[in-house]
Design an enzyme around this catalytic site. Structure first.
Site, PDB file in Angstrom:
ATOM      1  CB  ILE A 185      -1.012  -0.007   1.172  1.00 60.87           C
ATOM      2  CG1 ILE A 185      -2.105   1.034   0.947  1.00 60.87           C
ATOM      3  CG2 ILE A 185      -0.335   0.177   2.515  1.00 60.87           C
ATOM      4  CD1 ILE A 185      -2.909   0.879  -0.311  1.00 60.87           C
ATOM      5  CB  SER A 237      10.473  -1.069   6.278  1.00 57.49           C
ATOM      6  OG  SER A 237       9.401  -1.916   5.960  1.00 57.49           O
ATOM      7  NE  ARG A 238       9.462  -7.038   9.448  1.00 61.47           N
ATOM      8  CZ  ARG A 238       8.745  -8.119   9.249  1.00 61.47           C
ATOM      9  NH1 ARG A 238       8.675  -9.026  10.205  1.00 61.47           N
ATOM     10  NH2 ARG A 238       8.087  -8.306   8.133  1.00 61.47           N
ATOM     11  CE  LYS A 255      -8.399  -1.697   5.677  1.00 63.60           C
ATOM     12  NZ  LYS A 255      -8.091  -2.814   4.691  1.00 63.60           N
ATOM     13  CG  ASP A 283      -7.261  -6.319   4.900  1.00 65.73           C
ATOM     14  OD1 ASP A 283      -6.668  -5.601   5.725  1.00 65.73           O
ATOM     15  OD2 ASP A 283      -7.137  -6.168   3.666  1.00 65.73           O
TER      16      ASP A 283
HETATM   17  P1  NAP Z   1       2.118  -5.795   3.202  1.00 67.37           P
HETATM   18  O1  NAP Z   1       2.720  -5.295   1.941  1.00 67.37           O
HETATM   19  O2  NAP Z   1       1.991  -7.269   3.393  1.00 67.37           O
HETATM   20  O3  NAP Z   1       2.847  -5.244   4.500  1.00 67.37           O
HETATM   21  C1  NAP Z   1       3.384  -3.961   4.611  1.00 67.37           C
HETATM   22  C2  NAP Z   1       4.766  -4.051   5.222  1.00 67.37           C
HETATM   23  O4  NAP Z   1       4.661  -4.271   6.623  1.00 67.37           O
HETATM   24  C3  NAP Z   1       5.600  -5.215   4.715  1.00 67.37           C
HETATM   25  O5  NAP Z   1       6.196  -4.945   3.471  1.00 67.37           O
HETATM   26  C4  NAP Z   1       6.587  -5.430   5.835  1.00 67.37           C
HETATM   27  O6  NAP Z   1       7.776  -4.674   5.598  1.00 67.37           O
HETATM   28  C5  NAP Z   1       5.853  -4.918   7.048  1.00 67.37           C
HETATM   29  N1  NAP Z   1       5.521  -6.072   7.865  1.00 67.37           N
HETATM   30  C6  NAP Z   1       5.004  -7.251   7.463  1.00 67.37           C
HETATM   31  N2  NAP Z   1       4.905  -8.095   8.485  1.00 67.37           N
HETATM   32  C7  NAP Z   1       5.376  -7.433   9.558  1.00 67.37           C
HETATM   33  C8  NAP Z   1       5.569  -7.773  10.906  1.00 67.37           C
HETATM   34  N3  NAP Z   1       5.309  -9.006  11.346  1.00 67.37           N
HETATM   35  N4  NAP Z   1       6.075  -6.846  11.736  1.00 67.37           N
HETATM   36  C9  NAP Z   1       6.381  -5.639  11.298  1.00 67.37           C
HETATM   37  N5  NAP Z   1       6.255  -5.255  10.001  1.00 67.37           N
HETATM   38  C10 NAP Z   1       5.753  -6.155   9.159  1.00 67.37           C
HETATM   39  O7  NAP Z   1       0.665  -5.178   3.424  1.00 67.37           O
HETATM   40  P2  NAP Z   1      -0.106  -3.999   2.678  1.00 67.37           P
HETATM   41  O8  NAP Z   1      -0.966  -4.590   1.636  1.00 67.37           O
HETATM   42  O9  NAP Z   1       0.795  -2.878   2.338  1.00 67.37           O
HETATM   43  O10 NAP Z   1      -1.092  -3.587   3.868  1.00 67.37           O
HETATM   44  C11 NAP Z   1      -0.617  -2.926   5.024  1.00 67.37           C
HETATM   45  C12 NAP Z   1      -1.792  -2.257   5.701  1.00 67.37           C
HETATM   46  O11 NAP Z   1      -2.416  -1.373   4.756  1.00 67.37           O
HETATM   47  C13 NAP Z   1      -2.880  -3.237   6.153  1.00 67.37           C
HETATM   48  O12 NAP Z   1      -3.412  -2.843   7.369  1.00 67.37           O
HETATM   49  C14 NAP Z   1      -3.923  -3.157   5.051  1.00 67.37           C
HETATM   50  O13 NAP Z   1      -5.238  -3.432   5.514  1.00 67.37           O
HETATM   51  C15 NAP Z   1      -3.788  -1.693   4.629  1.00 67.37           C
HETATM   52  N6  NAP Z   1      -4.224  -1.452   3.243  1.00 67.37           N
HETATM   53  C16 NAP Z   1      -3.803  -2.263   2.229  1.00 67.37           C
HETATM   54  C17 NAP Z   1      -4.306  -2.065   0.941  1.00 67.37           C
HETATM   55  C18 NAP Z   1      -3.869  -2.921  -0.225  1.00 67.37           C
HETATM   56  O14 NAP Z   1      -4.447  -2.780  -1.325  1.00 67.37           O
HETATM   57  N7  NAP Z   1      -2.878  -3.778  -0.111  1.00 67.37           N
HETATM   58  C19 NAP Z   1      -5.210  -1.055   0.711  1.00 67.37           C
HETATM   59  C20 NAP Z   1      -5.559  -0.203   1.739  1.00 67.37           C
HETATM   60  C21 NAP Z   1      -5.062  -0.426   3.008  1.00 67.37           C
HETATM   61  P3  NAP Z   1       9.177  -5.193   6.210  1.00 67.37           P
HETATM   62  O15 NAP Z   1       9.270  -6.660   5.923  1.00 67.37           O
HETATM   63  O16 NAP Z   1      10.201  -4.378   5.473  1.00 67.37           O
HETATM   64  O17 NAP Z   1       9.103  -4.902   7.667  1.00 67.37           O
END
Ligand code: NAP
Length: 308
Positions: A14, A36-37, A90, A168
């Site tokens: 995101i 970020s990790r 969110k 989600d």
């Molecule tokens: P994502 O790419 O899976 O996760 C975002 C980042 O968080 C990862 O790249 C990772 O970076 C870090 N992360 C993952 N697991 C972690 C852990 N155990 N501890 C700490 N950091 C961790 O997810 P995303 O799709 O961007 O979604 C993130 C948030 O945005 C969620 O709450 C989601 O509901 C919201 N969101 C997503 C979308 C969408 O379309 N994807 C849309 C609107 C809102 P590192 O490995 O570098 O730490």
């Protein structure tokens, strides 16, 4: 006022899809760093943890927390304790109580806490809300059905406790429902389908009512292949209101309405800047409360295992 010095924590899908373009286009923000990790943002200093980042770059004034919800509280607590304003992706947290704790901490420090709900800024939402304020809804049907393999590949956190599973995306629908309805609704029954190998649901059916005659049915399903559905259909005595494509399109009494272009994340960052400048917070947990109620009241059905 000069640009707010911002950092991003939790660099993933995101952040690249939405946060970076929205921040780059908003002169109220200057993006200084990320924490970020594993991931970094091109051209910016990257730190492994928020603590390391805040120690190395004390000039940071605000952070956007974009990691999965189970890990948001610790980062938000660290940021507020260090005197930074906080934008929460969110859902704002894994529990209602942790968000309440952050709200109190932000208030005690005079900092901004923003629980962002991007779907509320979809272009159909405010016109639908205005129509329903003048034409009482009698029934609502929410259909949020998408293909999890397409939208959430390799996201283990989403299937773990606190990751919310199908809620989600479903919480986005609930964020619109709670914005456009003129009355408050509450859950009366629910069923949640859990794959036998996962800790979060793949489908849910929710029934709500308000204090009067309004009934709301919400169907969330992550097994939808082919056409995806993000629709909210509302009956009123004066015709049907239909929001589709997640609120990007709107029909009233069968007529498609002209709408502004989609600008959810630019709108979120405009709102965050306004809150910081005004010294205010915006903490609304209504969508998360409905999800918590569903986990509390819902019947649990175990369904076939889910494999990516
Ligand atoms: P994502 O790419 O899976 O996760 C975002 C980042 O968080 C990862 O790249 C990772 O970076 C870090 N992360 C993952 N697991 C972690 C852990 N155990 N501890 C700490 N950091 C961790 O997810 P995303 O799709 O961007 O979604 C993130 C948030 O945005 C969620 O709450 C989601 O509901 C919201 N969101 C997503 C979308 C969408 O379309 N994807 C849309 C609107 C809102 P590192 O490995 O570098 O730490």
């Amino acid at each position: 006022m000069s640009a707010i010095k911002l950092a991003i924590v939790g660099v993933g899908k995101i952040v690249h899809d939405q946060h970076l373009p929205a921040i780059a286009a908003n002169p109220d923000f200057a993006l200084l760093a990320s924490a970020s990790r594993n991931n970094t943002i091109d051209g910016l200093p990257g730190f492994k943890t928020i603590e390391e980042m805040l120690a190395a770059a004390p000039e940071i004034e605000a952070v956007s927390l974009c990691m999965p919800p189970q890990y948001r509280y610790a980062a938000a607590h660290a940021a507020l304790t260090a005197g930074k304003h906080v934008f929460l992706e969110k859902p704002p947290g894994a529990t209602l109580s942790e968000v309440a704790d952050l709200e109190a901490l932000a208030a005690s420090k005079g900092l901004t806490l923003f629980t962002s709900w991007h779907s509320r800024y979809a272009p159909a939402v405010q016109p639908a809300k205005a129509y329903l304020a003048a034409h009482a809804p009698t029934a609502m049907h929410v259909i949020w059905k998408e293909d999890v393999r397409h939208w959430h590949p390799n996201q283990d956190w989403i299937w773990q406790a606190g990751g919310l599973g199908v809620f989600d995306p479903g919480i986005n629908a609930l964020s619109i429902v709670t914005e456009i309805l003129p009355s408050q609704v509450f859950l009366t029954s629910a069923s949640l389908e859990f794959p036998e190998n996962r800790d979060a649901p793949i489908a849910a059916e929710l029934h709500f009512q308000d204090a009067g005659a309004l009934r709301v049915l919400a169907e969330f399903d992550w097994r939808q292949t082919g056409k995806q559905s993000w629709d909210i259909i509302v009956d009123t005595a004066d015709g049907q209101v239909k929001l589709s494509d997640g609120g990007a399109r709107l029909w009233i009494a069968g007529e498609e309405q002209p709408l502004d272009k989609e600008a959810e994340y630019p709108s979120l960052y405009r709102r965050f800047a306004a809150l910081v400048k005004a010294g205010r917070s915006d903490v609304d947990v209504a969508p998360l409360r409905h999800v918590a109620d569903a986990f509390m009241l819902g019947r649990r059905k175990v369904v076939e295992a889910f494999h990516d």
